[in-house]
Design an enzyme around this catalytic site. Structure first.
Site, PDB file in Angstrom:
ATOM      1  N   ASP A 107      38.884  40.384  57.424  1.00 50.47           N
ATOM      2  CA  ASP A 107      40.163  40.154  56.950  1.00 50.47           C
ATOM      3  C   ASP A 107      40.800  38.954  57.829  1.00 50.47           C
ATOM      4  OD1 ASP A 107      39.979  42.371  55.332  1.00 50.47           O
ATOM      5  OD2 ASP A 107      41.603  43.364  56.263  1.00 50.47           O
ATOM      6  N   ARG A 158      36.842  34.479  50.880  1.00 49.24           N
ATOM      7  CA  ARG A 158      37.708  35.398  49.990  1.00 49.24           C
ATOM      8  C   ARG A 158      38.853  34.620  50.082  1.00 49.24           C
ATOM      9  NH1 ARG A 158      39.889  40.420  52.875  1.00 49.24           N
ATOM     10  NH2 ARG A 158      37.985  41.684  52.238  1.00 49.24           N
ATOM     11  N   GLY A 162      48.175  35.529  51.325  1.00 51.21           N
ATOM     12  CA  GLY A 162      48.606  35.691  52.485  1.00 51.21           C
ATOM     13  C   GLY A 162      49.533  36.548  52.737  1.00 51.21           C
ATOM     14  N   THR A 201      43.357  38.643  44.260  1.00 43.24           N
ATOM     15  CA  THR A 201      44.658  38.552  43.660  1.00 43.24           C
ATOM     16  C   THR A 201      44.811  39.729  42.300  1.00 43.24           C
ATOM     17  OG1 THR A 201      46.460  37.034  42.885  1.00 43.24           O
ATOM     18  CG2 THR A 201      44.161  36.378  42.125  1.00 43.24           C
ATOM     19  N   HIS A 202      46.083  40.080  42.441  1.00 41.52           N
ATOM     20  CA  HIS A 202      46.426  40.340  41.238  1.00 41.52           C
ATOM     21  C   HIS A 202      47.106  39.736  40.029  1.00 41.52           C
ATOM     22  CE1 HIS A 202      46.601  43.039  44.812  1.00 41.52           C
ATOM     23  NE2 HIS A 202      45.672  43.825  44.254  1.00 41.52           N
ATOM     24  N   ARG A 260      53.614  48.850  53.878  1.00 41.64           N
ATOM     25  CA  ARG A 260      53.411  47.393  53.511  1.00 41.64           C
ATOM     26  C   ARG A 260      53.091  47.212  52.125  1.00 41.64           C
ATOM     27  NH1 ARG A 260      48.154  45.323  56.417  1.00 41.64           N
ATOM     28  NH2 ARG A 260      49.160  46.222  58.195  1.00 41.64           N
ATOM     29  N   GLU A 264      55.921  45.459  49.593  1.00 39.66           N
ATOM     30  CA  GLU A 264      55.489  44.092  48.811  1.00 39.66           C
ATOM     31  C   GLU A 264      55.965  44.171  47.437  1.00 39.66           C
ATOM     32  OE1 GLU A 264      51.329  42.689  49.970  1.00 39.66           O
ATOM     33  OE2 GLU A 264      51.120  44.031  48.316  1.00 39.66           O
TER      34      GLU A 264
HETATM   35  P1  FDA Z   1      51.772  38.605  44.091  1.00 42.30           P
HETATM   36  O1  FDA Z   1      52.067  39.875  44.898  1.00 42.30           O
HETATM   37  O2  FDA Z   1      52.465  37.122  44.017  1.00 42.30           O
HETATM   38  O3  FDA Z   1      51.841  39.353  42.257  1.00 42.30           O
HETATM   39  C1  FDA Z   1      51.463  38.295  41.353  1.00 42.30           C
HETATM   40  C2  FDA Z   1      51.363  39.089  40.213  1.00 42.30           C
HETATM   41  O4  FDA Z   1      50.552  40.066  40.240  1.00 42.30           O
HETATM   42  C3  FDA Z   1      52.679  39.676  39.718  1.00 42.30           C
HETATM   43  O5  FDA Z   1      53.629  38.894  39.253  1.00 42.30           O
HETATM   44  C4  FDA Z   1      52.318  40.581  38.873  1.00 42.30           C
HETATM   45  O6  FDA Z   1      51.979  40.041  37.609  1.00 42.30           O
HETATM   46  C5  FDA Z   1      50.935  41.160  39.355  1.00 42.30           C
HETATM   47  N1  FDA Z   1      51.095  42.224  40.403  1.00 42.30           N
HETATM   48  C6  FDA Z   1      50.810  42.237  41.565  1.00 42.30           C
HETATM   49  N2  FDA Z   1      51.266  43.383  42.198  1.00 42.30           N
HETATM   50  C7  FDA Z   1      51.134  44.152  40.937  1.00 42.30           C
HETATM   51  C8  FDA Z   1      51.430  45.768  40.829  1.00 42.30           C
HETATM   52  N3  FDA Z   1      51.547  46.572  41.715  1.00 42.30           N
HETATM   53  N4  FDA Z   1      51.275  46.279  39.602  1.00 42.30           N
HETATM   54  C9  FDA Z   1      51.364  45.445  38.673  1.00 42.30           C
HETATM   55  N5  FDA Z   1      51.264  43.964  38.623  1.00 42.30           N
HETATM   56  C10 FDA Z   1      51.321  43.484  39.729  1.00 42.30           C
HETATM   57  N6  FDA Z   1      46.170  39.120  53.148  1.00 42.30           N
HETATM   58  C11 FDA Z   1      45.843  38.306  54.256  1.00 42.30           C
HETATM   59  O7  FDA Z   1      46.793  37.868  54.655  1.00 42.30           O
HETATM   60  N7  FDA Z   1      44.762  38.981  54.961  1.00 42.30           N
HETATM   61  C12 FDA Z   1      43.836  39.401  54.348  1.00 42.30           C
HETATM   62  O8  FDA Z   1      42.621  39.839  54.907  1.00 42.30           O
HETATM   63  C13 FDA Z   1      44.104  39.861  52.875  1.00 42.30           C
HETATM   64  N8  FDA Z   1      43.219  40.552  52.370  1.00 42.30           N
HETATM   65  C14 FDA Z   1      43.080  41.218  50.990  1.00 42.30           C
HETATM   66  C15 FDA Z   1      42.147  41.442  50.174  1.00 42.30           C
HETATM   67  C16 FDA Z   1      42.103  41.885  48.863  1.00 42.30           C
HETATM   68  C17 FDA Z   1      41.190  42.499  48.147  1.00 42.30           C
HETATM   69  C18 FDA Z   1      43.482  41.660  47.978  1.00 42.30           C
HETATM   70  C19 FDA Z   1      43.564  42.003  46.593  1.00 42.30           C
HETATM   71  C20 FDA Z   1      44.473  41.182  49.029  1.00 42.30           C
HETATM   72  C21 FDA Z   1      44.295  40.838  50.526  1.00 42.30           C
HETATM   73  N9  FDA Z   1      45.605  40.406  51.109  1.00 42.30           N
HETATM   74  C22 FDA Z   1      45.249  39.860  52.424  1.00 42.30           C
HETATM   75  C23 FDA Z   1      46.865  40.595  50.551  1.00 42.30           C
HETATM   76  C24 FDA Z   1      47.198  39.230  49.896  1.00 42.30           C
HETATM   77  O9  FDA Z   1      47.784  38.214  50.844  1.00 42.30           O
HETATM   78  C25 FDA Z   1      48.314  39.641  49.052  1.00 42.30           C
HETATM   79  O10 FDA Z   1      49.716  39.847  49.735  1.00 42.30           O
HETATM   80  C26 FDA Z   1      48.429  40.471  48.130  1.00 42.30           C
HETATM   81  O11 FDA Z   1      47.499  40.376  47.365  1.00 42.30           O
HETATM   82  C27 FDA Z   1      49.495  40.234  46.899  1.00 42.30           C
HETATM   83  O12 FDA Z   1      49.432  39.048  46.359  1.00 42.30           O
HETATM   84  P2  FDA Z   1      49.111  38.774  44.745  1.00 42.30           P
HETATM   85  O13 FDA Z   1      47.837  37.603  44.706  1.00 42.30           O
HETATM   86  O14 FDA Z   1      48.598  39.979  44.218  1.00 42.30           O
HETATM   87  O15 FDA Z   1      50.023  38.163  44.197  1.00 42.30           O
END
Ligand code: FDA
Length: 278
Positions: A107, A158, A162, A201-202, A260, A264
């Site tokens: 990570d 990956r 962030g 990402t989601h 966390r 979020e």
């Molecule tokens: P964001 O939170 O901006 O969401 C974008 C869109 O995704 C939303 O508008 C929605 O459409 C959908 N969505 C998101 N959450 C949802 C929910 N609960 N239900 C429905 N839809 C949802 N960070 C870091 O700093 N160091 C690390 O090592 C890691 N490692 C890591 C591993 C993995 C496998 C993942 C998935 C994430 C990480 N992260 C991380 C966390 C990452 O930096 C980030 O904070 C989260 O993934 C949230 O960002 P998103 O990309 O999902 O977009």
């Protein structure tokens, strides 16, 4: 025991319970990245104990038939004790992974740790090619240079948005700028990077963008999402033939991780409150 309110995001307090979760996800076509919860240790004994626990987990996984790998945090393996202490523990875990035909992600934590984390990754990736992967954060202004630096390192990358609050001289702070950086760095990875790309990402728009890059460039890539977040999408992507990995934390130190996830996103809080009253 893990309260029902937390068990959407955490695979269990013990290894056997976490491995049951892996089995269920594997049955749905989703592979699992196990992270033992623990971070920010200033005590070498705690970091050494987690490194030992990871080596035991690798022994448990070997021959189990489960599709799972690990993800470790630098501050969990002793980066705050000292850089050399961390490097030794990280190397030991990766050496065990090589012995057990397994894979270890690292990570990425806050930006004060980026240089030390990448230096350790690069050294270990060259010693154990194909056994390690490293997370990079799209919100950091430096990430494009880091992608270029790692272009010929034999490991996976990956890309995430962030998760840490960073000052604006170090990081993009507006969501649109972070998304733009994610797209640019992802495209650069697809253009330049041979080792394997994880799109973590989601975000539906970024997932679609990655699918389009996958059609344009001939690269190995996978999707990664967190346990408890868009699990329907995880299953759908897997059913559509994509390589999908779920990041599933486990262990007794679940409270900070759980908060966390709640901080979020409001939707996660609604879910948690429902679980409390049901
Ligand atoms: P964001 O939170 O901006 O969401 C974008 C869109 O995704 C939303 O508008 C929605 O459409 C959908 N969505 C998101 N959450 C949802 C929910 N609960 N239900 C429905 N839809 C949802 N960070 C870091 O700093 N160091 C690390 O090592 C890691 N490692 C890591 C591993 C993995 C496998 C993942 C998935 C994430 C990480 N992260 C991380 C966390 C990452 O930096 C980030 O904070 C989260 O993934 C949230 O960002 P998103 O990309 O999902 O977009």
């Amino acid at each position: 025991m893990l309260p029902p309110v937390a068990n959407r995001f955490v695979a269990g307090e013990t290894t056997p319970v976490a491995l049951d979760h892996v089995r269920r996800m594997n049955d749905a076509g989703v592979k699992v990245i196990l992270n033992r919860l623990g971070e920010h240790y200033t005590d070498g004994a705690a970091a050494a104990a987690d490194a030992d626990a990871y080596r035991q987990l690798l022994r448990d996984l070997d021959g189990s038939g489960l599709a799972a790998c690990l993800s470790v945090k630098p501050s969990q393996l002793g980066l705050l004790v000292s850089e050399s202490f961390y490097r030794e523990r990280y190397r030991a875990v990766v050496e065990a992974a090589a012995d057990h035909d397994a894979f270890v992600w690292s990570d990425m934590e806050d930006s004060t740790t980026t240089d030390a984390t990448l230096d350790a990754f690069e050294t270990v990736a060259r010693e154990f090619p194909g056994r390690v992967g490293q997370c990079l954060q799209a919100n950091l202004r430096r990430t494009r240079r880091d992608v270029e630096r790692l272009a010929d390192v034999p490991g996976k990358i990956r890309l995430v948005k962030g998760a840490y609050d960073e000052p604006s001289d170090v990081a993009y702070t507006r969501a649109e700028a972070v998304n733009e950086s994610f797209r640019e760095n992802l495209e650069l990875l697809f253009q330049e990077y041979d080792g394997g790309i994880a799109v973590a990402t989601h975000d539906p728009e970024l997932i679609d963008y990655a699918k389009r890059l996958g059609e344009t460039y001939d690269r190995d890539f996978e999707f990664q999402m967190l346990m408890g977040v868009r699990e329907d999408a995880q299953r759908e992507l897997a059913a559509g033939g994509y390589d999908v990995w779920q990041y599933a934390p486990y262990g007794r130190r679940w409270l900070a991780y759980f908060y966390r996830r709640i901080r979020e996103r409001k939707g996660n809080l609604v879910f948690a409150l429902r679980a409390l009253v049901s």
